[in-house]
Scaffold this active site. Structure first.
Site, PDB file in Angstrom:
ATOM      1  N   ARG A  73      43.810  56.604   8.123  1.00 35.60           N
ATOM      2  CA  ARG A  73      44.357  55.457   7.382  1.00 35.60           C
ATOM      3  C   ARG A  73      45.630  55.936   6.707  1.00 35.60           C
ATOM      4  NH1 ARG A  73      41.548  51.162   3.388  1.00 35.60           N
ATOM      5  NH2 ARG A  73      41.017  50.406   5.456  1.00 35.60           N
ATOM      6  N   HIS A  96      45.316  46.783  11.799  1.00 36.36           N
ATOM      7  CA  HIS A  96      43.969  47.109  11.295  1.00 36.36           C
ATOM      8  C   HIS A  96      42.947  46.755  12.386  1.00 36.36           C
ATOM      9  CE1 HIS A  96      40.968  48.306   8.611  1.00 36.36           C
ATOM     10  NE2 HIS A  96      41.053  47.403   7.649  1.00 36.36           N
ATOM     11  N   GLN A 122      39.016  46.545  11.714  1.00 39.43           N
ATOM     12  CA  GLN A 122      38.643  45.357  10.947  1.00 39.43           C
ATOM     13  C   GLN A 122      38.457  44.155  11.872  1.00 39.43           C
ATOM     14  OE1 GLN A 122      38.184  44.870   7.443  1.00 39.43           O
ATOM     15  NE2 GLN A 122      37.366  42.982   8.268  1.00 39.43           N
ATOM     16  N   ASP A 173      43.434  37.450   3.433  1.00 41.36           N
ATOM     17  CA  ASP A 173      43.564  38.869   3.090  1.00 41.36           C
ATOM     18  C   ASP A 173      44.213  38.902   1.701  1.00 41.36           C
ATOM     19  OD1 ASP A 173      43.921  41.640   3.040  1.00 41.36           O
ATOM     20  OD2 ASP A 173      45.524  41.665   4.543  1.00 41.36           O
ATOM     21  N   CYS A 182      38.773  40.191   4.854  1.00 43.22           N
ATOM     22  CA  CYS A 182      38.522  41.603   5.169  1.00 43.22           C
ATOM     23  C   CYS A 182      38.045  42.390   3.958  1.00 43.22           C
ATOM     24  CB  CYS A 182      39.785  42.235   5.752  1.00 43.22           C
ATOM     25  SG  CYS A 182      41.225  42.049   4.687  1.00 43.22           S
ATOM     26  N   ARG A 202      31.607  46.039  10.043  1.00 37.08           N
ATOM     27  CA  ARG A 202      32.510  47.189  10.197  1.00 37.08           C
ATOM     28  C   ARG A 202      31.709  48.368  10.741  1.00 37.08           C
ATOM     29  NH1 ARG A 202      37.200  47.654   7.300  1.00 37.08           N
ATOM     30  NH2 ARG A 202      37.510  49.407   8.693  1.00 37.08           N
TER      31      ARG A 202
HETATM   32  N1   CP Z   1      38.644  45.963   4.760  1.00 32.86           N
HETATM   33  C1   CP Z   1      38.865  47.265   4.543  1.00 32.86           C
HETATM   34  O1   CP Z   1      39.479  47.972   5.338  1.00 32.86           O
HETATM   35  O2   CP Z   1      38.338  47.726   3.367  1.00 32.86           O
HETATM   36  P1   CP Z   1      38.599  49.136   2.694  1.00 32.86           P
HETATM   37  O3   CP Z   1      40.045  49.147   2.256  1.00 32.86           O
HETATM   38  O4   CP Z   1      37.649  49.173   1.537  1.00 32.86           O
HETATM   39  O5   CP Z   1      38.326  50.218   3.698  1.00 32.86           O
HETATM   40  N1  NVA Z   2      46.474  44.043   3.904  1.00 36.31           N
HETATM   41  C1  NVA Z   2      45.525  44.837   3.165  1.00 36.31           C
HETATM   42  C2  NVA Z   2      44.283  45.077   3.950  1.00 36.31           C
HETATM   43  C3  NVA Z   2      43.190  45.791   3.199  1.00 36.31           C
HETATM   44  C4  NVA Z   2      41.992  46.061   4.037  1.00 36.31           C
HETATM   45  C5  NVA Z   2      46.166  46.153   2.782  1.00 36.31           C
HETATM   46  O1  NVA Z   2      46.904  46.708   3.598  1.00 36.31           O
HETATM   47  O2  NVA Z   2      45.937  46.627   1.667  1.00 36.31           O
END
Ligand code: CP
Ligand code: NVA
Length: 306
Positions: A102, A129, A132, A224, A264, A292
């Site tokens: 990530r 993502h 997700q 989101d 999400c 997930r």
């Molecule tokens: N939706 C999602 O990716 O959540 P986290 O940021 O908690 O991993």
């Molecule tokens: N768009 C959000 C998604 C979180 C899962 C971010 O990037 O923080």
């Protein structure tokens, strides 16, 4: 399938296979079946941003498949002090069997895959993502019994989640409508990729500024956060611009009567969605969060179980 970097890299069949495997693994886990598919396999999980769902579901998923996972905060490994992606990819490839990452730049995830010799899974970048959206597709399928021919409306910021939804819906034959404020549109190249995929599945893609147009007749309504990780300094400005894009009772009433609501998470009640909707009877956010785990186990079994 050697990596999971973007859903656009997967064929319709590969996505369907992952969803089928996810359903099977989910059922078996609930029946108490113990898996050893990834016995002796190790996943390194590099995080340059916060996470609840991604971190916990990958770690638990590896454990449930008989494998092992390592949490690697980028603050604690040399990558965070400027060691190159090239060296990191080559070194990690000598120790472990797969990497989940990530981070910020999509190109860093692609470089990790290019330079290393092990599968790389994108656990979120500023642009994508994919994990997700696999969970989201599984959730929609469980609640609606189909994907093809349904309409999903995404209302909000045109970034990572919206891009992967475009890919995921277009590849599975779902119609997708995206409403974003001016200046926060999806990246044109990802819209073009989705349009190309939609040609063979028959999915319709609508890009608009008008949330009411996007949500009209939708089977699935998706939100989101307005403030993505790493963009916290934009909060005040964005809250003003995005308010007309809030999913509230008025806007949600324009979707189909039996529409489901997805987010999400993490969610900020009173901003992108009101409590009545996210905590209401049509919200399936916790099924979505649970999925997930199941969707990623399918990804892990497919990529690391070879
Ligand atoms: N939706 C999602 O990716 O959540 P986290 O940021 O908690 O991993
Ligand atoms: N768009 C959000 C998604 C979180 C899962 C971010 O990037 O923080």
């Amino acid at each position: 399938m050697n990596h999971l970097l973007s859903l656009n890299d997967l064929s319709t069949e590969e996505i369907q296979d992952l969803l089928k495997l996810a359903q099977k693994l989910k059922r078996q886990t609930k029946e108490g079946v113990q898996h050893h598919i990834l016995k002796g396999r190790t996943l390194g999980m590099i995080f340059s941003k916060s996470s609840t769902r991604t971190r916990v579901s990958f770690e638990v998923g590896m454990y449930q498949l008989g494998g092992y996972s390592l949490f690697l905060s980028s603050n604690d490994i040399q990558l965070g002090r400027g060691e190159s992606i090239y060296d990191t990819a080559n070194v990690l490839s000598r120790y472990i069997d797969g990497i989940m990452i990530r981070t910020f730049k999509q190109s860093d995830v692609e470089d990790l895959a290019r330079f290393g010799t092990i599968p790389v899974i994108n656990g979120l970048t500023d642009e994508m993502h994919p994990c997700q959206i696999l969970a989201d597709l599984l959730t929609v399928y469980e609640h609606k019994g189909q994907l093809e021919g349904l309409k999903l409306a995404y209302i909000g910021d045109g970034n990572n989640v919206a891009h992967s939804l475009l890919h995921g819906c277009a590849k599975t034959g779902m119609d997708v409508a995206i409403a974003t404020p001016e200046g926060y549109e999806c990246t044109e190249s990802y819209v073009a990729e989705a349009r190309a995929a939609a040609k063979s599945t028959g999915s319709e893609i609508l890009i608009t500024r008008d949330p009411a147009e996007a949500i009209a007749n939708a089977d699935v309504v998706y939100a989101d956060t307005w403030i993505s990780m790493g963009q916290e300094e934009q909060k005040e400005e964005k809250l003003k611009i995005f308010m007309p894009y809030q999913i509230n009772t008025g806007l949600f009433s324009k979707a189909k009567e039996d529409a489901i609501f997805l987010h999400c998470l993490p969610a900020y009640r009173g901003y992108e969605v009101t409590e009545e909707i996210i905590d209401g009877p049509q919200s399936v956010i916790f099924d979505e969060a649970e999925n997930r785990l199941h969707a990623q186990k399918a990804v892990l079994a497919t990529l690391l179980g070879k």
